[in-house]
Design an enzyme around this catalytic site. Structure first.
Site, PDB file in Angstrom:
ATOM      1  N   HIS A  43      -8.527   4.129  10.190  1.00  0.00           N
ATOM      2  CA  HIS A  43      -7.184   3.767  10.624  1.00  0.00           C
ATOM      3  C   HIS A  43      -6.604   2.553   9.883  1.00  0.00           C
ATOM      4  CE1 HIS A  43      -8.379   5.589  14.821  1.00  0.00           C
ATOM      5  NE2 HIS A  43      -8.236   6.510  13.882  1.00  0.00           N
ATOM      6  N   HIS A  87      -5.244   5.747  18.144  1.00  0.00           N
ATOM      7  CA  HIS A  87      -5.292   6.608  16.959  1.00  0.00           C
ATOM      8  C   HIS A  87      -3.890   6.759  16.364  1.00  0.00           C
ATOM      9  CE1 HIS A  87      -9.519   7.862  17.721  1.00  0.00           C
ATOM     10  NE2 HIS A  87      -9.178   7.413  18.919  1.00  0.00           N
TER      11      HIS A  87
END
Length: 621
Positions: free
Chosen positions: A559, A602
């Site tokens: 990420h 996320h």
């Protein structure tokens, strides 16, 4: 060509660009460039999450021409991309950039592997398929940091717009009216093993509240079953499958170039303000160079790693760094490549009882029935997202037994609250019904049945950077994530590991686990045991040994964000709220690199929603 949908990707640059002398100037008068080179209204660099959205939406106008450029290949032939549980089999293949960080001084000097999608769809085609809006306060924080117009009330309509949610009979508490039902991107609940359902029960048992839907204005705190971007046929719904179906690829005004590297952005420097007028392209380091011009805009959507690299190669970045590599300075923007944040996770592996895990899916023979079930019906274990359930908590929450060393209040008060708001988390614990070691590339001992609980630090204070290794567009940039530079980060991660150990010992999970009768306390870094600290006692595990294990085993959760952040200060940001690069006309950035700060979950849904909102911004300005 037959059907209007028969057009596909192109890999021959002579079809979509103009060959040039490799020594040709990178700058020239705009009118000359438009006359000499193959031209388009918009040129989009990178066919990842954002690039697919932009190409699809901008080409809806038949009077607009769009060139989408992807360094990798197509996604259709990638079987392991389609099968949800098999995503890690794409890692370290031609469809992966296969990046590594520089040695991380606070992580036993390890160079961490960073998978990044090098194919149409980008990382939405190779990563796990968690669908999450994250916390409303994450986006309100963006607005406070200078990203005016990007607060939660601005973003929420685009989360709804992107999604086509299919309700599931097993999850009746999810309210369809709170979800998008007409978007292009399919989401639903996929396969869930009973052991992950018991994880949810165990989390509730230790005090984590149940949250039936983490994608509402109420936020993500609590334990939940993950919604995934897996479609009703049991296949991945990537940015490519959602936004670039054959009907879109077949548009005569859209050209999708694959297996093509963008070596630099071209500028008109005659005016007082530099203007992006096109791009230079090449197949590889030794092949010819080609150019294409943009009548309206060049849009960089190459991701948090490649976007700052391309900006630097094009002369946009810190002038001292550019001059060191002999790159002519187009615009001095010192924040390019800075502000790098990422999420780290530690996979804690527990011994599960036979029949409770999906570890057998790594075996070519044992998994055969499940693969056939997926091929025929689109159901079964192959549709597992691997990360099937998760919980989100605050490291300072004294109502949850994050640790039992001393009082909970005393221990929790030692960590800094880095959350974006009072209803936002800084810790996630992901539950997977199998071992997930070294990004799925390492297998547990034969015959093992495993449960993984992976604590993830969502709001780190440690900040890294992306820099050039040299002036070659074919050389990978240097990634220094600077993990654990701030001591608070490992403190929070340790709280997450202790919580994982406590959840595994809750009565709800006990019937499915085989914890040893005598808990291990010592960590042996020389003889790595995949079941440590899973076998350790959360009440007696030493702080020093736990932190050593974290430094030895934590890995990226894929990420990275922030390396071309939105802001108003040209010293600390790269693009304005309109996503235009400061001090440059005709150039925007649209991808995760523009995030002003790290979100608490996320990022895929956020990237796609940012791109949808960016289309609206582009068409208005």
């Amino acid at each position: 060509m037959g059907s209007s949908y028969s057009k596909t990707y192109v890999s021959d640059p002579t079809v979509f660009a103009t060959k040039v002398d490799v020594d040709a100037s990178a700058t020239q008068k705009k009118e000359d460039a438009l006359k000499e080179y193959t031209s388009y209204d918009y040129i989009i660099i990178g066919a990842g999450a954002a690039g697919c959205v932009l190409a699809s939406r901008l080409s809806e106008d038949p009077n607009v021409t769009v060139l989408l450029i992807e360094a990798g290949g197509g996604h259709e032939a990638q079987l392991f991309s389609r099968i949800p549980i098999a995503f890690s089999k794409i890692f370290r293949t031609a469809a992966d950039w296969t990046y590594f960080t520089t040695p991380q001084s606070n992580m036993s000097n390890r160079s961490l592997y960073w998978p990044r999608g090098k194919m149409v769809g980008g990382s939405t085609s190779i990563n796990a398929m968690m669908y999450q809006h994250c916390s409303p306060s994450d986006f309100d924080e963006w607005a406070k940091l200078g990203a005016k117009g990007w607060g939660y009330k601005d973003m929420a309509p685009f989360f709804r717009k992107t999604e086509k949610f299919t309700p599931h009979v097993l999850y009746p508490d999810v309210k369809p009216e709170e979800r998008g039902d007409s978007g292009l991107w399919q989401t639903t609940y996929s396969h869930c093993m009973p052991i992950c359902t018991k994880f949810i029960e165990a989390a509730k048992e230790v005090g984590v509240p149940y949250n039936p839907d983490i994608n509402t204005p109420r936020g993500s705190l609590g334990v939940t079953k993950f919604v995934t971007f897996i479609d009703t046929k049991g296949q991945r719904s990537s940015a490519a499958t959602a936004y670039l179906p054959p009907s879109v690829i077949g548009r005569p005004n859209l050209t999708i170039a694959i297996e093509t590297i963008t070596t630099k952005v071209l500028f008109d420097l005659i005016s007082s303000t530099p203007r992006a007028i096109g791009v230079e392209l090449s197949k590889n380091e030794i092949s010819a160079r080609f150019r294409a011009s943009a009548r309206r805009e060049v849009i960089i959507s190459a991701g948090a790693v490649n976007t700052p690299q391309l900006l630097n190669l094009s002369g946009i970045g810190a002038k001292e760094d550019l001059k060191r590599f002999g790159i002519a300075v187009v615009q001095d923007l010192p924040a390019v490549g800075k502000n790098l944040f990422d999420h780290l996770a530690c996979a804690v592996t527990f011994r599960a009882k036979a029949g409770t895990s999906l570890d057998y899916m790594a075996h070519p023979i044992k998994s055969l029935f499940a693969v056939v079930q997926w091929l025929v019906a689109g159901t079964g274990p192959a549709t597992s997202n691997v990360g099937e359930a998760a919980l989100f908590v605050r490291g300072t929450d004294t109502s949850i037994p994050l640790t039992s060393k001393g009082s909970v209040e005393e221990t929790s008060s030692k960590v800094i609250d880095t959350t974006s708001g009072t209803d936002a988390p800084d810790l996630e614990l992901i539950c997977a019904p199998m071992a997930f070691l070294d990004h799925g590339l390492k297998q547990p001992p034969p015959g093992s049945n495993c449960l993984t609980i992976a604590p993830t630090h969502l709001r780190p204070l440690s900040v890294g950077n992306i820099t050039l290794a040299n002036a070659s567009p074919f050389q990978k940039p240097l990634i220094d994530a600077n993990y654990f530079a701030d001591p608070n980060d490992i403190e929070v991660m340790a709280l997450g590991v202790r919580l994982a150990l406590r959840i595994a010992r809750a009565s709800s999970l006990q019937p499915m686990l085989s914890l040893p009768s005598t808990s291990k306390t010592a960590y042996d870094s020389q003889n790595d045991d995949i079941f440590w600290p899973g076998d350790a006692d959360p009440d007696t595990i030493p702080d020093a040994e736990l932190e050593k294990w974290i430094r030895d085993h934590a890995e990226t959760l894929y990420h990275p964000i922030g390396t071309a952040r939105i802001g108003t200060d040209e010293q600390t940001s790269v693009v304005g709220p309109d996503l235009k690069v400061h001090g440059v006309d005709g150039l925007r950035v649209v991808d995760a690199s523009v995030f002003p700060s790290q979100i608490s979950g996320h990022p895929t849904a956020t990237v796609i929603s940012v791109a949808e909102k960016a289309v609206e911004v582009i068409l208005k300005t």
